[in-house]
Design an enzyme around this catalytic site. Structure first.
Site, short mmCIF file in Angstrom:
data_model
loop_
_atom_site.label_atom_id
_atom_site.label_comp_id
_atom_site.label_asym_id
_atom_site.label_seq_id
_atom_site.Cartn_x
_atom_site.Cartn_y
_atom_site.Cartn_z
N TYR A 109 14.47 32.12 4.33
CA TYR A 109 13.27 32.75 4.90
C TYR A 109 13.37 32.87 6.42
CZ TYR A 109 10.69 32.15 0.51
OH TYR A 109 10.26 32.22 -0.79
N LYS B 213 0.85 -1.20 0.00
CA LYS B 213 0.00 0.00 0.00
C LYS B 213 0.88 1.25 0.00
CE LYS B 213 -0.01 0.02 4.99
NZ LYS B 213 -0.34 -0.87 6.09
C1 LIG Z 1 0.41 -1.62 6.84
C2 LIG Z 1 -0.11 -2.81 7.49
C3 LIG Z 1 0.73 -3.83 7.92
C4 LIG Z 1 2.23 -3.75 7.86
O1 LIG Z 1 2.77 -3.07 8.98
P1 LIG Z 1 4.35 -2.89 9.13
O2 LIG Z 1 4.52 -2.31 10.48
O3 LIG Z 1 4.76 -1.95 8.05
O4 LIG Z 1 4.95 -4.23 8.95
C5 LIG Z 1 0.13 -4.99 8.42
N1 LIG Z 1 -1.21 -5.09 8.51
C6 LIG Z 1 -2.04 -4.11 8.13
C7 LIG Z 1 -3.52 -4.29 8.26
C8 LIG Z 1 -1.53 -2.94 7.62
O5 LIG Z 1 -2.35 -1.96 7.25
#
Ligand SMILES: *Cc1c(COP(=O)(O)O)cnc(C)c1O
Length: 368
Positions: free
Chosen positions: A260, A36
């Site tokens: 700035y 994602k």
């Molecule tokens: C993003 C996510 C993970 C992964 O988490 P990490 O800490 O990056 O390993 C696992 N489960 C769900 C539901 C997530 O949204």
């Protein structure tokens, strides 16, 4: 002259593959690669391809649209849509053979109707809230929900999933209580066999082996970072670098206000280099007067405010810096390293956000 920005994100795809294989070995069960957020800034399709080459066949995205993009790019295997779906989505879910995650009866009923129309049977994963207090059904809502699913033709329960709120902390009580709630919620359902359960993210895999269940879901570790910052034990390799080039080097006497707000004043005769990267590129304004970039293998401190698309670094102590020299804002140059944990610590955030901000705001290049 190039038609691309001077600023580049370089992704080491073989490091992604090595991180995947390392986590697969530690987990001892299948690892779902969470891709994602455009692969945590590394490029969703590129990252998924790198993990697939290393043997991965489970992928996790947030929304349906991301799953469709992965399929269009030719990614096989199971793609879990972890935020669920709306009542309009079942045709697209099934057309692209995406794995649905559920937490409402309405969504389940809509999926059931469409599956019946197509004459197919679809496996669904139900999300349980065991203490994260985010998406999902509470454990006591689960038995009636599962019973209701049984009466919906065309769908069947394939798995149960949950998520820990403090998996990065090995001492967290919420991991123990979350796992106990999950195991209890799963017990009766599991007794029937054939159900996949998954709760562990990177932190849980690394810190709490008992959480591994039938599969795990890893994000940050696959990109080379320990969830709580600099990690003990398991060697992971950051895969992302951010590289820019010096636009101009200028000499200033002592006592001159820089950028700035003049929040920095030179304390001695100084040479300052201007870089074409700023907060619009994901190099946070919170790094003003705090960040350090690498030039000639040495650390050059950021002076004054970071602007929208420029920042100014001090090269007084670095011999011979000139326009066109390569500057590394994230990654390695010679012996020197700036990692996302360092930038996160300096800006009050986590490596995850640094990777998303830099990765998703610049052109990416893949290297093997
Ligand atoms: C993003 C996510 C993970 C992964 O988490 P990490 O800490 O990056 O390993 C696992 N489960 C769900 C539901 C997530 O949204």
């Amino acid at each position: 002259m190039s038609e691309h920005s001077v600023n580049r994100i370089v992704i080491d795809s073989s490091a992604l593959g090595r991180n995947y294989r390392r986590m697969r070995e530690i987990a001892g069960v299948p690892v779902m690669a969470m891709v994602k957020a455009d692969g945590y800034g590394h490029g969703m399709v590129g990252a998924a391809r790198a993990f697939a080459r290393a043997g991965c066949s489970l992928f996790g995205v947030a929304e349906l649209v991301e799953g469709i993009q992965l399929r269009r790019a030719g990614i096989d295997g199971d793609i879990y849509v972890t935020l669920g779906f709306t009542e309009q989505d079942p045709p697209l879910l099934l057309q692209h053979a995406l794995t649905p995650v559920l937490y409402s009866y309405e969504a389940a009923a809509a999926l059931s109707r469409h599956a019946v129309d197509l004459g197919v049977k679809v496996g669904v994963h139900v999300k349980v809230d065991t203490g994260m207090s985010r998406l999902g059904l509470f454990p006591d809502e689960l038995p009636p929900f599962i019973d209701a699913l049984k009466n919906l033709p065309g769908i069947e329960l394939a798995g149960l999933m949950s998520h820990f709120p403090e998996a990065d902390n090995p001492q967290a009580n919420s991991t123990v209580t979350g796992l106990a709630r999950f195991t209890r919620a799963c017990a009766d359902i599991l007794a029937n066999g054939g159900i996949i359960c998954h709760i562990a993210s990177s932190g849980a895999v690394l810190n709490t082996p008992a959480t591994r269940c039938s599969q795990v879901r890893c994000g940050i570790a696959l990109y080379g970072y320990h969830p709580a910052g600099r990690g003990e034990g398991v060697p992971l390799e950051p895969a992302m670098s951010c590289v820019s080039r010096v636009l101009q080097v200028k000499a200033f006497p002592a006592g001159v206000g820089i950028s700035y707000g003049h929040t920095y004043r030179t304390t001695r005769p100084s040479r300052l280099a201007v870089l074409p990267i700023g907060y619009e590129d994901g190099y946070s304004r919170a790094l003003s007067n705090r960040g350090e970039v690498l030039l000639h293998g040495r650390r050059a401190p950021v002076r004054g405010r970071i602007c929208m698309n420029m920042c100014i670094v001090d090269v007084t102590d670095i011999e011979g810096v000139k326009a066109g020299d390569e500057a590394v804002l994230l990654g390695r140059q010679g012996e020197a390293v700036v990692d996302a944990d360092e930038l996160a610590a300096k800006t009050g955030t986590v490596s995850y956000e640094i990777l998303c901000m830099l990765g998703n705001n610049n052109k990416r290049e893949y290297r093997d």
